[in-house]
Scaffold this motif. Structure first.
Motif, PDB file in Angstrom:
ATOM      1  N   SER A  42       0.773  -1.414   0.353  1.00  0.00           N
ATOM      2  CA  SER A  42      -0.001  -0.005   0.398  1.00  0.00           C
ATOM      3  C   SER A  42       0.731   1.205  -0.342  1.00  0.00           C
ATOM      4  O   SER A  42       0.543   2.087  -0.523  1.00  0.00           O
ATOM      5  CB  SER A  42      -0.881   0.165   1.176  1.00  0.00           C
ATOM      6  OG  SER A  42      -1.637  -1.246   0.953  1.00  0.00           O
ATOM      7  N   GLN A  86      -7.421   0.351  -0.438  1.00  0.00           N
ATOM      8  CA  GLN A  86      -7.772  -0.524   0.470  1.00  0.00           C
ATOM      9  C   GLN A  86      -8.947  -0.757   1.562  1.00  0.00           C
ATOM     10  O   GLN A  86     -10.138  -1.653   1.721  1.00  0.00           O
ATOM     11  CB  GLN A  86      -6.851  -1.064   1.042  1.00  0.00           C
ATOM     12  CG  GLN A  86      -6.338  -2.359   1.526  1.00  0.00           C
ATOM     13  CD  GLN A  86      -5.187  -2.915   2.344  1.00  0.00           C
ATOM     14  OE1 GLN A  86      -4.503  -1.748   2.382  1.00  0.00           O
ATOM     15  NE2 GLN A  86      -4.792  -4.016   2.595  1.00  0.00           N
ATOM     16  N   ASP A 162      -6.004  -2.071  -5.022  1.00  0.00           N
ATOM     17  CA  ASP A 162      -5.395  -1.720  -3.729  1.00  0.00           C
ATOM     18  C   ASP A 162      -6.058  -3.440  -2.933  1.00  0.00           C
ATOM     19  O   ASP A 162      -7.219  -3.195  -2.604  1.00  0.00           O
ATOM     20  CB  ASP A 162      -4.872  -1.379  -2.842  1.00  0.00           C
ATOM     21  CG  ASP A 162      -3.921  -1.338  -1.471  1.00  0.00           C
ATOM     22  OD1 ASP A 162      -3.426  -2.517  -1.803  1.00  0.00           O
ATOM     23  OD2 ASP A 162      -3.420  -0.009  -1.006  1.00  0.00           O
TER      24      ASP A 162
ATOM     25  N   GLY C 140      -3.568  -2.342   6.096  1.00  0.00           N
ATOM     26  CA  GLY C 140      -4.867  -2.890   6.774  1.00  0.00           C
ATOM     27  C   GLY C 140      -4.527  -4.403   7.305  1.00  0.00           C
ATOM     28  O   GLY C 140      -5.359  -4.610   8.106  1.00  0.00           O
TER      29      GLY C 140
END
Ligand SMILES: Nc1ncnc2c1ncn2[C@@H]1O[C@H](COP(=O)(O)OP(=O)(O)OP(=O)(O)O)[C@@H](O)[C@H]1O
Ligand SMILES: Nc1ncnc2c1ncn2[C@@H]1O[C@H](COP(=O)(O)OP(=O)(O)OP(=O)(O)O)[C@@H](O)[C@H]1O
Ligand SMILES: [Mg+2]
Ligand SMILES: [Mg+2]
Lengths: 228, 308, 228, 308
Positions: A42, A86, A162, C140
């Protein structure tokens, strides 16, 4: 064309997320970014659309240095990139339709055209019947599909996703993958961070594996895990 | 990659302004309670400012009328003949800045004096036999500030035995009205500042709640001005909507007060300012303040979330 | 023991998410909930810890009707359930440590004990070095692991996980699965909604498949897809 | 499944209170700007309320002192002998409600009268030869409201020629001070209400921003009271911290004013209230208002997010 030259990224809290990355992605490529949790996928992606700035090194998009962009030109850079975040990043106060339309309002598209295009992408992600719903009224996977729809609605030159299938069942995931492939076929560069071994291994594309903020592997028709 | 627009198109299409206006007003509805909080902050603060403004304008008006009462009493030589008195009057009249000259014969003066003493005055009836008073010219200056100069000029004239213009009372009053005026301005300025601060504060809080959303908009390619416009509209509407109630309340309330009390006030030296020009002035001030603070508070708060 | 008797759920906006579900899960079971995006998995789960109330039908937990719980007893119900939310639901103002500790502070655990237990679960999800970070400073997958740590920290009788591996790479996913299996071995009932075909098919457990808000399949040692 | 605690343990462990206090104060720091917004709303509003309270208390004090000045002037028969005058004084003294009795001989009265006329008084010097005035008793009632009754009683006594207690002025003043008092109370009540409203508003906004967090806490098993306690502490601290500055400013400012102006006031009929008991009363009111509004605003706002 996307290029990174010895890029480093250290977050304010001292975490070194990217540690010297040099990479070259050609226009029209389809690239998987793989790596374990916290590897830096990310972070790598966020630097491309300038959510984060590299601590060191240079990034070029279309041969133009990102560092040279004036603050007020950044929006124009982002309009040529579709991003599936994400964490989705949907606007909670707007309906599904309005969320997707926003990406077109920003480029001052005509109202009719906006409507046509939004309904078209909602059809693609099979959420036409949820157009008037608000994000909190959707399931996780539905929210993710809205995020995908918003990213592709203005035909970006680069699509950055993502983990776009993290909340989707295998069938829906495959549908989304076919959409991305189709978009890629039409000339759009696609970058996709993913944990989905099945997809990476079946739909063979270039694979860039990140480990500890460095490029551990870069294969043209690679697989999820190292084949060696 | 297709050519990137870097030119930064600075002009916006007309339909985009329409969109901003619609979006701004929609946000008012969408943010429900937050909108209520902001509007009521504007309402309450403007009501306080407006009410005090009305009070202070009336007090100033009263102070003005007090100042206007400043007069010079010229005591004429008891030996002066009628023609000499006329001469003196003409001389005074030629002075610049003289507004009115009234002549009070000594008999009338004594009458007034005895009357003014009420019951106690009865004991002085005997004075009528040999009136100890002078004939008097009462001179009013056009402008209370000129009183000093006029008095000095008149004092040098012939047949002026004595001259009274209540330096003490005058100066005391003068500084008192000045004090009231300054205090009034300070008070209103303070209240206005407080109002601006609190309104901006409240708006800021409602916008902080939308911090993430502003960030998302930027990430999706919105320019700063694209994001700012609906907030501009929203702030403007907040301010204007917030000023409606105070204006209505003040207009109605003052009008009622004016007609109920103003006309039959026991204090006949005090006179309420007529509603017409005053309420209009106050209303304009309130709307403008509301709108400016609304817009300013809104844009200031958005600004710091635009750096994404 | 969890039981549902002809449960229906229609959201205020008219969406019929659950349409007549009858199910029985015994204490100590390990159950996968599978189904396509928007099938009703999260809705099913949310009714168990009373984030949502069923429109019709009865739910029993430990032979006690959920509908009979007074509002002020709900927290005690929830303390016996560890929940990994699909969207993590971490408290943004608290550090990783504080987020996990919160679940113990709520039951008025001693400070030393809190510290010991939190560090223990952080070790299990391999995030000991991120204890002092805030959620927005995590990737995440790291956030997801914090959510898992919080769910298991107070040894709940039931562990409910909504796609706990959606943002995790295969290796980390497996680690998490082994943790869940271990917890299950110690007697905790585990319910897990998932899209991960690989996991469901390799680690064979009871599979409940939901389709359009109904139970489409319920197999003791099932697979992700219908084998028929 | 292990036995579920349904009893709803109602008593909290001591360490949990400690935790709540720590959590509540931490939140003040964590919410940075929001805390600033709330505290400054409290500060500004309490400052306005406090300042007006000081002004109004002084005005009331002034009104009281005006009322106290109400006196009865008893004009004694010019024929009355000294012993008869003494008699009259004793009679008056026996009336209940009489505070002081002053004797003003006619000569002194004339002197005062001529003096009070200033320059113009000179013309009445001749009066000294045959003083037209009476000797006077000046009677002050303990309580201004008794003046009426006392006057009636005294009027019936021997050797009272006449009696003056300015019924008109007295009544006018009396209703004026009543009016001022009521207006003051209304004003302060209005301001207090405004302050409470705006402070609660601001706190509500900061808590709305934490709506999601409150929901998450509930989902993780927190009871309502567990969530409420830190908010209680936070509101309390907000209110108390917000009242510090206004109290300091008022105390310092009033003290300065009192010593600078109060002592050498040109208006010697007006007297500032001494700082001591007044500032303490105001301070207590401000702290209590701040704390109560802070806690109330905080808990009220949390309440509606607890239903998860
Ligand atoms: N905003 C931030 N501030 C500080 N540290 C951060 C921030 N974002 C990420 N990190 C840290 O940087 C490292 C890389 O994070 P990144 O989000 O790039 O990982 P990732 O590869 O995307 O992982 P995942 O698959 O779990 O999403 C991690 O150790 C993470 O904790
Ligand atoms: N709060 C809500 N209000 C209205 N409708 C909702 C709400 N939550 C979910 N829905 C709808 O209910 C249906 C079932 O949603 P649910 O979240 O249970 O799906 P899911 O099986 O968890 O899907 P996913 O795998 O995508 O998370 C969906 O059609 C969704 O749009
Ligand atoms: Mg990531
Ligand atoms: Mg779900």
């Amino acid at each position: 064309m996307i290029q990174m030259q010895d890029v480093w990224k250290t977050y304010p809290n001292g975490v070194m997320a990217i540690n010297g990355m040099t990479i070259h992605i050609d226009s029209g490529e389809f690239v998987y970014i793989v790596g374990s949790s916290g590897a830096g996928k990310s972070s790598f992606i966020k630097m491309l659309y300038r959510e984060e700035k590299p601590t060191r090194g240079e990034i070029f998009i279309d041969d133009k240095k990102l560092a040279d962009y004036k603050e007020r030109h950044i929006p124009y850079l982002r309009r040529n990139m579709g991003v599936v975040f994400q964490d989705f990043k949907l606007l909670p106060g707007l309906t599904v339709f309005e969320n997707i339309a926003f990406a077109l309002e920003v480029i001052e598209e005509k109202k009719d055209e906006i409507k046509r295009r939004v309904m078209q992408v909602l059809d693609i992600v099979r959420l036409k019947n949820k157009a008037r719903f608000y994000p909190h009224e959707l399931s996780g996977g539905e929210q993710q599909r809205v995020a995908i729809a918003r990213a592709i609605v203005n035909n970006p030159s680069v699509l950055i996703a993502d983990e776009p299938t993290g909340n989707l069942d295998p069938d829906t995931s495959w549908e989304i993958m076919h959409i991305l492939e189709e978009i890629n076929d039409r000339g759009t560069t696609v970058l996709m961070a993913t944990h989905n071994r099945e997809i990476v291994n079946s739909m063979r594309k270039r694979v860039i594996a990140i480990e500890g903020g460095r490029i551990a592997r870069d294969e043209v028709r690679g697989t999820y895990n190292n084949e060696s | 990659m297709r050519g990137m627009k870097l030119g930064g198109r600075t002009t916006m299409k007309v339909r985009t302004y329409g969109r901003h206006f619609k979006e701004g007003s929609k946000n008012l509805v969408r943010n429900g309670w937050m909108t209520f909080a902001s509007i009521s902050a504007v309402t309450v603060m403007l009501l306080v400012v407006g009410a005090f403004l009305a009070v202070i304008m009336n007090i100033n008006h009263f102070a003005d009328s007090l100042e206007e009462d400043v007069e010079i009493r010229v005591f004429i030589d008891r030996d002066a003949e009628t023609s000499e008195q006329d001469n003196l009057e003409e001389n005074i009249d030629t002075l610049s800045g003289v507004d009115t000259i009234d002549y009070i014969p000594r008999d009338e003066g004594l009458e007034d004096f005895i009357d003014s003493l009420g019951d106690e005055g009865d004991y002085f009836e005997s004075l009528r036999e040999e009136n100890p008073l002078n004939d008097v010219f009462v001179v009013n200056a056009e402008n209370p500030e000129q009183t000093d100069r006029l008095a000095a000029d008149i004092e040098g004239m012939d047949h002026v035995e004595n001259l009274e213009y209540g330096q003490d009372i005058f100066e005391q009053l003068f500084s008192a009205t000045d004090f009231i005026r300054i205090a009034g301005i300070v008070l209103i300025a303070g209240l206005l500042f407080t109002a601006i601060f609190l309104i901006a504060n409240t708006i800021k809080l409602t916008i902080i709640a939308r911090k993430t959303e502003i960030g998302i908009m930027k990430l999706v390619g919105a320019t700063n001005s694209f994001i700012r416009w609906p907030f501009f509209i929203e702030g403007l509407l907040l301010g204007i909507l917030g000023s409606i109630l105070p204006i209505a309340a003040l207009t109605y309330g003052y009008d009622q007060l004016y007609h109920a009390i103003g006309e039959r006030t026991g204090l006949d030296f005090f006179e309420f300012l007529p509603p017409y020009p005053m309420l209009l002035q106050i209303s304009v001030l309130l709307v403008v303040t509301g709108a400016v603070v609304g817009v300013w508070g809104s844009l200031m708060s958005v600004r710091k979330f635009l750096k994404v």
